[in-house]
Design a protein around this motif. Structure first.
Motif, PDB file in Angstrom:
ATOM      1  N   THR A   1       0.841  -1.187   0.000  1.00 55.63           N
ATOM      2  CA  THR A   1       0.000   0.000   0.000  1.00 55.63           C
ATOM      3  C   THR A   1       0.874   1.234   0.000  1.00 55.63           C
ATOM      4  OG1 THR A   1      -0.175   0.244   2.407  1.00 55.63           O
ATOM      5  CG2 THR A   1      -1.756  -1.222   1.327  1.00 55.63           C
TER       6      THR A   1
ATOM      7  N   ASP B   1      -3.314   0.295  -3.238  1.00 53.78           N
ATOM      8  CA  ASP B   1      -3.413  -0.916  -2.423  1.00 53.78           C
ATOM      9  C   ASP B   1      -3.409  -2.077  -3.407  1.00 53.78           C
ATOM     10  OD1 ASP B   1      -4.014  -3.059  -0.790  1.00 53.78           O
ATOM     11  OD2 ASP B   1      -5.615  -2.031   0.298  1.00 53.78           O
TER      12      ASP B   1
ATOM     13  N   GLY C   1      -6.243  -4.903  -6.854  1.00 50.72           N
ATOM     14  CA  GLY C   1      -6.196  -3.794  -5.928  1.00 50.72           C
ATOM     15  C   GLY C   1      -6.821  -2.532  -6.474  1.00 50.72           C
ATOM     16  N   THR C   2      -6.401  -1.397  -5.915  1.00 48.97           N
ATOM     17  CA  THR C   2      -6.959  -0.104  -6.296  1.00 48.97           C
ATOM     18  C   THR C   2      -5.856   0.943  -6.401  1.00 48.97           C
ATOM     19  OG1 THR C   2      -7.350   0.504  -3.978  1.00 48.97           O
ATOM     20  CG2 THR C   2      -9.171  -0.548  -5.171  1.00 48.97           C
TER      21      THR C   2
ATOM     22  N   GLU D   1      -5.817   5.313  -6.401  1.00 46.36           N
ATOM     23  CA  GLU D   1      -6.559   6.563  -6.291  1.00 46.36           C
ATOM     24  C   GLU D   1      -5.674   7.696  -6.777  1.00 46.36           C
ATOM     25  OE1 GLU D   1      -8.357   7.200  -2.451  1.00 46.36           O
ATOM     26  OE2 GLU D   1      -8.592   5.037  -2.144  1.00 46.36           O
TER      27      GLU D   1
ATOM     28  N   ARG E   1     -11.026   6.812  -8.387  1.00 49.83           N
ATOM     29  CA  ARG E   1     -10.470   5.544  -7.916  1.00 49.83           C
ATOM     30  C   ARG E   1     -10.647   4.499  -9.013  1.00 49.83           C
ATOM     31  NH1 ARG E   1     -12.805   1.194  -4.755  1.00 49.83           N
ATOM     32  NH2 ARG E   1     -11.370   0.386  -3.169  1.00 49.83           N
ATOM     33  N   VAL E   2      -9.643   3.649  -9.183  1.00 51.85           N
ATOM     34  CA  VAL E   2      -9.685   2.610 -10.202  1.00 51.85           C
ATOM     35  C   VAL E   2      -9.448   1.261  -9.542  1.00 51.85           C
ATOM     36  CG1 VAL E   2      -8.706   1.740 -12.363  1.00 51.85           C
ATOM     37  CG2 VAL E   2      -8.764   4.204 -11.932  1.00 51.85           C
ATOM     38  N   GLU E   3     -10.372   0.318  -9.739  1.00 49.09           N
ATOM     39  CA  GLU E   3     -10.168  -1.055  -9.299  1.00 49.09           C
ATOM     40  C   GLU E   3      -9.421  -1.808 -10.399  1.00 49.09           C
ATOM     41  OE1 GLU E   3     -13.643  -3.063  -7.856  1.00 49.09           O
ATOM     42  OE2 GLU E   3     -14.532  -1.176  -7.161  1.00 49.09           O
TER      43      GLU E   3
ATOM     44  N   LEU F   1     -10.206  -3.173 -15.557  1.00 48.00           N
ATOM     45  CA  LEU F   1     -10.148  -1.922 -14.812  1.00 48.00           C
ATOM     46  C   LEU F   1     -11.555  -1.380 -14.624  1.00 48.00           C
ATOM     47  CD1 LEU F   1      -7.247  -0.085 -16.696  1.00 48.00           C
ATOM     48  CD2 LEU F   1      -7.064  -1.388 -14.577  1.00 48.00           C
ATOM     49  N   LYS F   2     -11.846  -0.916 -13.410  1.00 55.97           N
ATOM     50  CA  LYS F   2     -13.147  -0.290 -13.160  1.00 55.97           C
ATOM     51  C   LYS F   2     -12.935   1.082 -12.526  1.00 55.97           C
ATOM     52  CE  LYS F   2     -16.247  -2.012 -10.217  1.00 55.97           C
ATOM     53  NZ  LYS F   2     -17.335  -2.887  -9.700  1.00 55.97           N
TER      54      LYS F   2
ATOM     55  N   ASP G   1     -14.135   4.679 -11.235  1.00 58.67           N
ATOM     56  CA  ASP G   1     -15.423   5.173 -10.771  1.00 58.67           C
ATOM     57  C   ASP G   1     -15.813   6.445 -11.517  1.00 58.67           C
ATOM     58  OD1 ASP G   1     -13.861   7.166  -9.622  1.00 58.67           O
ATOM     59  OD2 ASP G   1     -14.227   6.529  -7.550  1.00 58.67           O
TER      60      ASP G   1
ATOM     61  N   TYR H   1     -16.464  -3.446 -15.642  1.00 63.04           N
ATOM     62  CA  TYR H   1     -15.022  -3.356 -15.813  1.00 63.04           C
ATOM     63  C   TYR H   1     -14.694  -3.168 -17.298  1.00 63.04           C
ATOM     64  CZ  TYR H   1     -14.103  -5.248 -11.121  1.00 63.04           C
ATOM     65  OH  TYR H   1     -14.034  -5.450  -9.761  1.00 63.04           O
TER      66      TYR H   1
END
Length: 275
Positions: free
Chosen positions: A61, A80, A91-92, A94, A102-104, A114-115, A117, A141
């Motif tokens: 992180t 993270d 992870g993510t 920001e 923020r991207v997952e 990739l997701k 927001d 995604y």
């Protein structure tokens, strides 16, 4: 448009692997005589480096409080990631502070999901187009491979081996003496803090005119063997970064989003043109 926004925003995640990372101190500590308990700062740093370089996987992180406070959406303010040497990660990331987005992330082999927001799209895609992209995705995604220019940067972000090679260069400005502090706790674990300072220099090689403040790095190494690094802080003028390390050797979660949860990145752009 979608590819350009992703490429620009996610390329900044490569800053994680900069040799000015707090971890550059791990490879640049001179030897020192043993103290009363037989563990020198250099010995603890060396063992922590060995374990980090030898890890097959780790959860990493990062928090950059300066990027967070300034709200610079082109730089990561937090990460993270669980990642391994095979280039898999979950992870993510920001960017910037509040409203930066923020991207997952899920990566298995060469495939990437990739997701981002809605805040991410609004921050990185100008005008109403950001809202349009967020609306079309509908919480799905984006899916593609690292052959896509917009996604190829994820191959580096998710590669623990690359991160380990950056540490192994020992790319600090020279030998740095670490001061061993009193035992304390981090992540509910007894640790020994190892603190060192590096001079900022004059900046003349980069065209600067004044002296820069030095930066202080503290490495938190587990007090009990095996001595592992679990946190590193770097602070100075314009720098306030914390890295943490957990789950050494734990497998990266292997689950991937289902087809119903994804949309191909090329298909999304076609949908935008048709909208």
């Amino acid at each position: 448009m979608v590819r350009k926004a992703l490429a620009g925003a996610l390329a900044s995640a490569g800053l994680l692997f900069s040799p000015v990372s707090p971890l550059s101190l791990l490879s640049s500590v001179p030897a020192a005589a043993s103290d009363a308990d037989g563990r020198t700062a250099a010995e603890l740093a060396e063992q922590a480096e060995d374990h980090l370089l030898g890890a097959e996987s780790v959860r990493l992180t990062m928090t950059d409080r300066i990027a967070e406070a300034e709200g610079t959406v082109t730089e990561p303010s937090a990460m993270d990631l669980a990642l391994d040497r095979d280039g898999n990660c979950v992870g993510t990331i920001e960017t910037g502070g509040e409203g930066g987005g923020r991207v997952e992330i899920v990566k298995r082999g060469e495939e990437v999901w990739l997701k981002p927001d809605a805040a991410f799209w609004k921050a990185h895609v100008p005008g109403d187009e950001g809202d349009a992209v967020a609306g079309l995705l509908e919480d799905r995604y984006l899916h593609g491979t690292t052959d896509d220019p917009a996604l190829e940067g994820m191959a580096g972000v998710c590669d623990l081996g690359r991160f380990q090679r950056e540490i192994d260069t020992g790319a600090s400005s020279g030998d740095v003496s670490l001061t061993k502090g009193e035992e304390t706790t981090r992540q509910d674990t007894a640790v020994v803090p190892l603190t060192g300072e590096e001079d900022g220099g004059t900046g003349e090689e980069d065209g600067g005119t004044g002296e820069e403040d030095g930066e202080r790095t503290t490495l938190y190494v587990t007090a009990d063997a095996p001595h592992r690094l679990i946190e590193a802080d770097r602070r100075g003028e314009g720098t306030d970064v914390t890295l943490t390390f957990e789950d050494y050797g734990a497998p990266v979660p292997a689950g991937t989003p289902s087809p119903a949860e994804t949309v191909d990145i090329g298909r999304l752009e076609e949908e935008l043109l048709d909208a």
